[in-house]
Design a protein around this motif. Structure first.
Motif, short mmCIF file in Angstrom:
data_model
loop_
_atom_site.label_atom_id
_atom_site.label_comp_id
_atom_site.label_asym_id
_atom_site.label_seq_id
_atom_site.Cartn_x
_atom_site.Cartn_y
_atom_site.Cartn_z
N GLY A 66 32.10 35.35 -23.01
CA GLY A 66 31.61 34.56 -24.13
C GLY A 66 32.23 33.19 -24.25
O GLY A 66 31.88 32.42 -25.15
N ALA A 67 33.18 32.85 -23.37
CA ALA A 67 33.83 31.53 -23.45
C ALA A 67 32.98 30.46 -22.77
O ALA A 67 32.24 30.74 -21.83
N ARG A 68 33.09 29.26 -23.26
CA ARG A 68 32.36 28.14 -22.66
C ARG A 68 33.28 26.92 -22.62
O ARG A 68 33.92 26.59 -23.61
N GLU A 69 33.33 26.27 -21.46
CA GLU A 69 34.13 25.06 -21.34
C GLU A 69 33.32 23.87 -21.84
O GLU A 69 32.14 23.72 -21.51
N VAL A 70 33.97 23.01 -22.62
CA VAL A 70 33.28 21.88 -23.24
C VAL A 70 34.03 20.59 -22.94
O VAL A 70 35.27 20.56 -22.99
N LEU A 71 33.30 19.55 -22.62
CA LEU A 71 33.87 18.22 -22.44
C LEU A 71 33.55 17.39 -23.67
O LEU A 71 32.38 17.16 -23.98
N LEU A 72 34.57 17.00 -24.41
CA LEU A 72 34.39 16.19 -25.61
C LEU A 72 34.80 14.74 -25.33
O LEU A 72 35.88 14.49 -24.81
N VAL A 73 33.92 13.82 -25.66
CA VAL A 73 34.18 12.39 -25.46
C VAL A 73 33.83 11.65 -26.73
O VAL A 73 32.79 11.92 -27.34
#
Length: 261
Positions: free
Chosen positions: A2-9
């Motif tokens: 259920g984990a998701r990697e996210v790129l925040l900019v």
């Protein structure tokens, strides 16, 4: 799991508004605000998608440097506060000359001092700036090592098998040799035009001299012609609203004229 990697900019809207104002003042309609790291990532994937194993890309800018790692579907990036301006600043302080003069001298005659015993240049100023350059790149190398270790231990990545250099700060003489010595890996300059068709009117020899500067530009341009693995747009609502209003101006003027008539 259920984990998701996210790129925040994120970027300040007023910074983008100022950039848009410059573009619009010369008749350009701005559509996309990208981040340098994502544009570089897209350019690398497009040009070196056939390269196997883990690759390390070091983008040396003026104030900061981007350290990117690529492996299959994995992508990791870290920005470190070490750039080519640091060389000019430290040489300026050491030699008691203005920053602009130090920067000009660095570009014209600077190089990265070689490791071990070697004969120093006859010009003491050249010798001084070369030592400063090596000290600064040594600090950058430490940051690169920390990034690689974090990537391997916390992200489950593999050790890099090769190194690519790009950015304006990477062209100082012996930069590639420095990283090859420190990282004990093959080093080459990143070519963002490797899989790009070049117009015959372009001087290829001149382009090759500065090709490593264009990674972000090519990565952004690819957004119009290819499916890029990282697509983000930091266009603020205020700029979009102003663009929409400006596009409607001719119709509003025409409507006012008709109403008056």
């Amino acid at each position: 799991d259920g984990a998701r990697e996210v790129l925040l900019v994120a970027i300040k809207a007023e910074v983008v508004d100022k950039l848009f104002a410059v573009g619009e003042s010369v008749g350009l309609k701005m559509e996309v605000v990208d981040a340098s790291m994502s544009a570089l990532a897209n350019a690398f994937r497009y040009n070196y998608g056939d390269v196997e194993g883990c690759s390390l890309l070091i983008d040396i800018g003026a104030k900061t440097s981007n350290v990117l790692l690529f492996e299959k579907n994995k992508f990791y990036v870290r920005t470190v506060p070490v750039g080519a301006n640091t060389i000019s600043q430290e040489y300026s302080a050491e030699s008691k000359v203005p920053f602009a003069e130090a920067e000009k001298f660095k570009i014209a005659q600077g190089f990265v001092s070689l490791g071990g015993a070697y004969e120093e240049p006859d010009d003491p100023k050249v010798a001084a700036v070369s030592k400063v350059a090596r000290n600064v790149l040594t600090r950058l190398h430490m940051q690169v090592n920390q990034t690689v270790q974090f990537y391997r231990t916390q992200q489950g990545g593999s050790a890099p098998q090769r190194v690519f250099l790009c950015g304006g700060g990477s062209v100082m003489a012996y930069s590639a040799e420095f990283f090859q010595e420190k990282l004990n890996l093959p080093v080459e300059y990143f070519s963002p035009f490797r899989n790009i068709q070049i117009d015959p009117s372009v001087n290829i020899e001149e382009l090759e001299k500065s090709a490593s500067f264009f990674g972000e530009v090519v990565g952004l341009g690819l957004r119009n012609i290819a499916d890029c693995p990282i697509e983000l747009n930091l266009l603020p609502k205020s700029s979009k609203a102003r663009q929409d209003f400006n596009s409607k101006k001719p119709f509003l003027v025409a409507a006012a004229f008709v109403a008056a008539a």
